[in-house]
Scaffold this active site. Structure first.
Site, PDB file in Angstrom:
ATOM      1  N   SER B  46       0.871  -1.168   0.000  1.00 30.52           N
ATOM      2  CA  SER B  46       0.000   0.000   0.000  1.00 30.52           C
ATOM      3  C   SER B  46       0.909   1.219   0.000  1.00 30.52           C
ATOM      4  O   SER B  46       1.781   1.349   0.863  1.00 30.52           O
ATOM      5  CB  SER B  46      -0.903  -0.015   1.226  1.00 30.52           C
ATOM      6  OG  SER B  46      -1.873   1.003   1.115  1.00 30.52           O
ATOM      7  N   GLU B  47       0.728   2.116  -0.975  1.00 30.81           N
ATOM      8  CA  GLU B  47       1.752   3.131  -1.236  1.00 30.81           C
ATOM      9  C   GLU B  47       1.877   4.182  -0.146  1.00 30.81           C
ATOM     10  O   GLU B  47       2.808   4.980  -0.168  1.00 30.81           O
ATOM     11  CB  GLU B  47       1.543   3.774  -2.610  1.00 30.81           C
ATOM     12  CG  GLU B  47       0.280   4.586  -2.780  1.00 30.81           C
ATOM     13  CD  GLU B  47      -0.844   3.790  -3.428  1.00 30.81           C
ATOM     14  OE1 GLU B  47      -0.856   2.550  -3.272  1.00 30.81           O
ATOM     15  OE2 GLU B  47      -1.717   4.395  -4.064  1.00 30.81           O
ATOM     16  N   ASN B  48       0.954   4.186   0.820  1.00 33.08           N
ATOM     17  CA  ASN B  48       1.119   5.114   1.934  1.00 33.08           C
ATOM     18  C   ASN B  48       2.123   4.613   2.977  1.00 33.08           C
ATOM     19  O   ASN B  48       2.359   5.297   3.963  1.00 33.08           O
ATOM     20  CB  ASN B  48      -0.234   5.415   2.592  1.00 33.08           C
ATOM     21  CG  ASN B  48      -0.939   4.182   3.097  1.00 33.08           C
ATOM     22  OD1 ASN B  48      -0.985   3.169   2.396  1.00 33.08           O
ATOM     23  ND2 ASN B  48      -1.484   4.228   4.286  1.00 33.08           N
ATOM     24  N   SER B  88       8.380   4.017   0.038  1.00 27.76           N
ATOM     25  CA  SER B  88       7.319   3.297  -0.651  1.00 27.76           C
ATOM     26  C   SER B  88       7.405   3.499  -2.162  1.00 27.76           C
ATOM     27  O   SER B  88       7.281   2.553  -2.947  1.00 27.76           O
ATOM     28  CB  SER B  88       5.965   3.771  -0.139  1.00 27.76           C
ATOM     29  OG  SER B  88       4.926   3.049  -0.736  1.00 27.76           O
TER      30      SER B  88
END
Lengths: 233, 218, 233, 218
Positions: B46-48, B88
């Site tokens: 998850s890119e966060n 990320s």
């Protein structure tokens, strides 16, 4: 008192020197990991003409959404408007300048700013609006865009724990943009949930070394509002 | 019969391989996590700032500091790691994610994708989508073949502002699985019971149709 | 066995596919935090024509010094020769190509390689030999050099602990170049002191997420030779 | 009398301010840590990945995983942090270190510094020195004024390969403290008992000498 005691005891003190027309970075992803009290204080102070750098602009009525209400931001640099209706309205009407920046490019521009890298090439955004007016270059058969870095007069960030010397640790995905912003602010203010004595944080697991942090304040309270409350049965 | 959203997700899930690190976008891509084949383990990025996203929490374990890129409360699986947004996107941009699944408004036969804004009408922002399409070696786009008025979104040339140029190779819609190469869509599979003619009709782009177009298997 | 079990049980397996003429990154600063067993294995295998990227080249007879003995390296990219007499001799005689790179630029080139950044500007080295033949540019009144990034076929790194999924933590200053190299190797092999089950490392304090690591091997033993043994009374 | 190495370090130490983050190079700069003024706290940065370097360990606490940039075994002070080389040079390049002290073979009146190689003779490598001179806002160079044959190292123009161009503003030698500005060295202080004439004699560069040149105070 040691020159390394970064703790301040009021939001006023935390934001001393913060004025109109400054460039300010604000940590967080959505409403997760935002410096709630510092945002509120800038809202109270009413500073305007701000260039705000933040992935999102909060939601209507909370987080940076409050700065939008008071029209404190003249230029917003971020990646996502999301469900923030006022943000979308100000953008579409042109009332506020918005520089939409791909999230990874935004993160890297901030990191680069803190690390003394004035510009870098990335494939992200090549062939899109994002690359318009920017230098592009083919390197080893692939096309890239040159992106300048970002720095700010103030970086307002949220951490989980700090020691008195400004060493910080973050909690889970509340880390997000906070560590890079800490490095890119001329004055970095960290609002934290807990302040411990120097030496209590394991030096091997510090996320942000104190050299990047000028002021630390213990937040009065954190609402930690959830945007999408999803649970399983 | 056109595929349901769930069936599109099921078809995408067949592309998962054991040991894949995968980024799933918002919408149909999110559903893919529900159909991971038996014996296949994947780690969701998850890119966060989370590698190893798990299912939704219970009321008791909900944590506002633990969300995914859609801002939903989630959990972390065993072996997960948290990190900054810079780290990320280093993973994403650096090509370390094996597969990215994301939605789109339009795709075209040059591999261009438009997914982030409709001028004058809708501006959500690109979020991490531009980085994902530029960084992932392996991208699957899930989308509807045409809008509700029957106007194709599988185009010769995108009309909306692009998210990425010449980066898309595979598209799965409610009607078909297509690959993009040499400036055209190639029909690889069709949804069960959907005719090649219907797909051709709803495809504005150049579509290469082989003699035999197998139906998807579920 | 899960696709995420990265553990291998022999140095042969750890270096499967490693051949002559490859580009290889080797972690460590001086002799601190070097993958001793992996270095030894490449020495045993005798691969030659290597392009080695490492801050130092070990000392005479230890670490990368052993590769020098066997003339396994054709090009060395590093920042410091130090007291390594054979290294200095090979450099001065031209027997080995040496690309001396400022330490910070080296670290950033490796990070950039792993992060999909093909090139960046830095002030380091402007006006020196390092900038010769490179593009320079004045940005906002300061001069910078454009530096391309680095990647490698193999990255051989040393970590303190790994879990079976390749998540890594490092110990103190034995971290140094290891985390960036982990991101920049097509195949990254981590030699570690201890392997634990997945879930035993706190996800909040992982230095290198497993996505970067293809193979993990528990080192047979670490000599951890000290270069400058300094003690106080 | 020319200053000893220790006295040079003592004079440098007077430049330290409470709350400074400082990087000390190898040689004389290392000695500065021994003369930090009363009431002044500084944190020493070591570019191999340590902020908060402490004194040497005892035989019992020696740790091969804890060294400084000179590869010496050291300790970490309370409030220290460890990090990667990339992070370390982000601090340096990004201008977060308040003061850097390092040695040199030569400096010249344009602010150029040569410290890392003597062609055909000595190649130690630049290590982190090029980053330090490019990144630190505030640099003090410590060096001897002339070599043992009396040949000046305070030059109109460096003869050796440069470590950095136009970056040096302050130099402390065994004879003098000088500042570089407007293309010349400016004599600010002289070592106790050392005459202006001796300094002039040993300085090849243009040297601006004010009417009154105070002696250093210790």
């Amino acid at each position: 008192m040691s020159g390394f005691d970064k703790v301040v005891h009021s939001y006023e003190e935390a934001l001393e020197g913060f004025t109109d027309n400054m460039t300010v970075m604000v940590g967080g992803f959505g409403l997760c990991g935002i410096p709630e009290g510092l945002i509120e204080q800038v809202y109270k102070m009413g500073c305007s003409g701000l260039t705000a750098i933040s992935n999102n602009a909060g939601v209507d009525g909370f987080g940076l959404g409050k700065w939008l209400e008071k029209r404190q931001i003249s230029t917003m640099i971020g990646s996502y408007v999301g469900e923030n209706e006022l943000f979308e309205k100000l953008l579409l009407s042109g009332e506020m300048e918005v520089i939409l920046t791909p999230q990874g490019t935004l993160a890297e521009k901030i990191r680069a700013g803190g690390a003394g890298i004035p510009a870098f090439f990335t494939a992200t955004g090549f062939g899109t609006q994002v690359a318009e007016g920017k230098e592009t270059r083919n390197i080893d058969g692939r096309d890239y865009v040159l992106e300048p870095s970002l720095t700010a007069d103030f970086a307002l960030i949220k951490a989980w724990k700090a020691d008195t010397m400004g060493n910080l640790i973050f909690n889970k995905t509340a880390m997000n943009f906070n560590p890079m912003m800490a490095t890119a602010g001329k004055i970095t203010v960290a609002e934290v949930e807990e302040i411990v004595e120097a030496g209590e944080l394991d030096p091997n697991y510090i996320h942000t070394p104190g050299i990047y942090v000028q002021r630390v304040i213990k937040g009065n309270s954190f609402e930690k509002r959830i945007e999408q409350r999803t649970v399983r049965a | 019969m056109a595929l349901t959203r769930e069936q599109i997700a099921m078809r995408v899930a067949q592309e998962l391989e054991d040991g894949f690190y995968v980024n799933l976008g918002i919408g149909i891509p999110t559903l893919v996590a529900n159909y991971i084949p038996e014996g296949v383990k994947v780690m969701l990025q998850s890119e966060n700032g989370l590698l190893g996203m798990g299912q939704f929490p219970t009321e008791e374990t909900i944590d506002p500091d633990l969300i995914n890129a859609g801002k939903q409360t989630v959990t972390a699986v065993t072996g997960a790691a948290f990190f900054s947004s810079a780290e990320s996107f280093a993973m994403i941009r650096g090509g370390h994610v094996d597969l990215t699944v994301l939605g789109a408004f339009e795709v075209d036969q040059e591999g261009n994708i438009a997914s982030w804004m409709i001028p004058g009408k809708l501006v959500k922002g690109m979020g991490g989508a531009m980085d994902l399409v530029a960084g992932a070696e392996n991208i699957i786009v899930t989308m509807t073949h045409a809008n509700k008025h029957g106007v194709s979104k599988i185009l010769k040339k995108c009309t909306l502002p692009l998210t990425g140029a010449q980066c898309i190779k595979r598209v799965i819609t409610e009607l078909a699985l297509m690959e993009i190469k040499d400036g055209a869509f190639h029909l690889i599979e069709r949804a069960p019971g959907v005719s090649v003619e219907e797909i051709q009709e709803k495809t504005e782009a150049d579509l290469v149709v082989p003699d035999d177009v197998p139906e998807m298997k579920f």
